[in-house]
Design a protein around this motif. Sequence first.
Motif, PDB file in Angstrom:
ATOM      1  N   CYS A 167      24.878 -21.021  27.207  1.00 38.14           N
ATOM      2  CA  CYS A 167      23.842 -20.038  26.863  1.00 38.14           C
ATOM      3  C   CYS A 167      23.147 -20.412  25.551  1.00 38.14           C
ATOM      4  CB  CYS A 167      24.455 -18.648  26.716  1.00 38.14           C
ATOM      5  SG  CYS A 167      25.610 -18.168  28.008  1.00 38.14           S
ATOM      6  N   GLU A 168      23.961 -20.688  24.518  1.00 36.32           N
ATOM      7  CA  GLU A 168      23.409 -20.934  23.187  1.00 36.32           C
ATOM      8  C   GLU A 168      22.664 -22.257  23.077  1.00 36.32           C
ATOM      9  OE1 GLU A 168      26.284 -18.981  19.957  1.00 36.32           O
ATOM     10  OE2 GLU A 168      27.363 -20.141  21.471  1.00 36.32           O
ATOM     11  N   SER A 169      22.843 -23.143  24.062  1.00 36.90           N
ATOM     12  CA  SER A 169      22.107 -24.403  24.039  1.00 36.90           C
ATOM     13  C   SER A 169      20.609 -24.149  24.123  1.00 36.90           C
ATOM     14  CB  SER A 169      22.543 -25.292  25.206  1.00 36.90           C
ATOM     15  OG  SER A 169      23.910 -25.621  25.112  1.00 36.90           O
ATOM     16  N   CYS A 170      20.223 -23.090  24.826  1.00 30.44           N
ATOM     17  CA  CYS A 170      18.811 -22.730  24.953  1.00 30.44           C
ATOM     18  C   CYS A 170      18.442 -21.496  24.136  1.00 30.44           C
ATOM     19  CB  CYS A 170      18.451 -22.471  26.419  1.00 30.44           C
ATOM     20  SG  CYS A 170      18.686 -23.887  27.506  1.00 30.44           S
ATOM     21  N   HIS A 171      19.358 -20.541  24.064  1.00 30.25           N
ATOM     22  CA  HIS A 171      19.053 -19.276  23.389  1.00 30.25           C
ATOM     23  C   HIS A 171      19.319 -19.315  21.889  1.00 30.25           C
ATOM     24  CE1 HIS A 171      18.040 -16.920  26.895  1.00 30.25           C
ATOM     25  NE2 HIS A 171      19.087 -17.419  27.529  1.00 30.25           N
ATOM     26  N   LEU A 188      10.464 -19.444  27.287  1.00 28.39           N
ATOM     27  CA  LEU A 188      10.530 -20.345  28.431  1.00 28.39           C
ATOM     28  C   LEU A 188       9.581 -21.527  28.240  1.00 28.39           C
ATOM     29  CD1 LEU A 188      10.692 -17.764  31.368  1.00 28.39           C
ATOM     30  CD2 LEU A 188      12.566 -18.999  30.292  1.00 28.39           C
ATOM     31  N   ASP A 189       9.185 -21.781  27.013  1.00 30.77           N
ATOM     32  CA  ASP A 189       8.307 -22.902  26.699  1.00 30.77           C
ATOM     33  C   ASP A 189       8.955 -24.215  27.131  1.00 30.77           C
ATOM     34  OD1 ASP A 189       7.185 -25.104  24.863  1.00 30.77           O
ATOM     35  OD2 ASP A 189       5.841 -23.424  24.451  1.00 30.77           O
ATOM     36  N   SER A 190       8.148 -25.138  27.625  1.00 32.93           N
ATOM     37  CA  SER A 190       8.690 -26.412  28.102  1.00 32.93           C
ATOM     38  C   SER A 190       9.391 -27.194  26.997  1.00 32.93           C
ATOM     39  CB  SER A 190       7.576 -27.269  28.703  1.00 32.93           C
ATOM     40  OG  SER A 190       6.589 -27.565  27.727  1.00 32.93           O
ATOM     41  N   ALA A 191       9.023 -26.927  25.750  1.00 32.03           N
ATOM     42  CA  ALA A 191       9.669 -27.625  24.637  1.00 32.03           C
ATOM     43  C   ALA A 191      11.152 -27.284  24.539  1.00 32.03           C
ATOM     44  CB  ALA A 191       8.971 -27.282  23.325  1.00 32.03           C
ATOM     45  N   MET A 192      11.520 -26.099  25.019  1.00 39.03           N
ATOM     46  CA  MET A 192      12.936 -25.725  25.009  1.00 39.03           C
ATOM     47  C   MET A 192      13.736 -26.688  25.874  1.00 39.03           C
ATOM     48  SD  MET A 192      15.252 -23.688  23.855  1.00 39.03           S
ATOM     49  CE  MET A 192      14.358 -22.256  23.225  1.00 39.03           C
ATOM     50  N   CYS A 193      13.220 -26.973  27.081  1.00 39.76           N
ATOM     51  CA  CYS A 193      13.876 -27.950  27.961  1.00 39.76           C
ATOM     52  C   CYS A 193      13.742 -29.366  27.387  1.00 39.76           C
ATOM     53  CB  CYS A 193      13.272 -27.904  29.354  1.00 39.76           C
ATOM     54  SG  CYS A 193      13.339 -26.289  30.153  1.00 39.76           S
ATOM     55  N   GLY A 194      12.582 -29.621  26.778  1.00 36.38           N
ATOM     56  CA  GLY A 194      12.300 -30.958  26.281  1.00 36.38           C
ATOM     57  C   GLY A 194      13.180 -31.397  25.138  1.00 36.38           C
ATOM     58  N   TYR A 195      13.817 -30.440  24.472  1.00 38.49           N
ATOM     59  CA  TYR A 195      14.719 -30.800  23.370  1.00 38.49           C
ATOM     60  C   TYR A 195      15.761 -31.806  23.844  1.00 38.49           C
ATOM     61  CZ  TYR A 195      17.850 -30.279  19.388  1.00 38.49           C
ATOM     62  OH  TYR A 195      18.642 -30.532  18.289  1.00 38.49           O
TER      63      TYR A 195
END
Length: 213
Positions: A167-171, A188-195
């Motif tokens: 959970c905390e990896s994204c939140h 939900l910005d794509s940069a969150m996944c892009g990290y």
Amino acid sequence: PEGATIAEFRWRITGPGDYYSETDSQNIIFRPPNANKYLVSLTVVDSNGNESEAATLDIVAARYVGISNCQTCHSGILPTLSDKVTPWKETAHGTMLERNLDTGSAHYSENCIHCHTVGYDENADNNGFDDVARQVGWTFPETIEPGNWEALETNFPDLANLANIQCESCHGPGSLHNGTPGTMATTLDSAMCGYCNDALSHHTKNYEWDTSC
């Protein structure tokens, strides 16, 4: 406006005490002194003296707590909150470190676990996976083979609590959360996944999405 150029960047960071500001730098590094909420703002001045509206970003600086804390409320126990933990466990994220320690490729190494664990950051004392690993004496196994995960889970339960993509990896870190709105990231910005997923040569998901229709 057309014909103007950027002349100055004005950063301001406010939190417990109005203590930080910097100008003339496009990029800054901000290391929060303690766990709290901070507001980062950036104003740009052009060569004609025009000043932009401030762009702002809220930052919750906290410490990581791991899945054992998240599931206290988010495993369907409370009638007002749906079960998020059970579906997460069934995803590839939920077993990422577990699977790779046992059956990963020969190229799987300690460099990979930065994104496959919670809060891994050599520059921060944030109770992340690297901090706890150092405290308990866990080291990356010399050989990728079945049994590595079981050994970690059995001998280092506090570390296993911060393993896999959670959970905390994204939140973000949750030590200030305790059910309080506005203390966790929800973008939900794509940069969150892009990290983690925007590293060309081996992680191409963001690139593929960006070049798709």
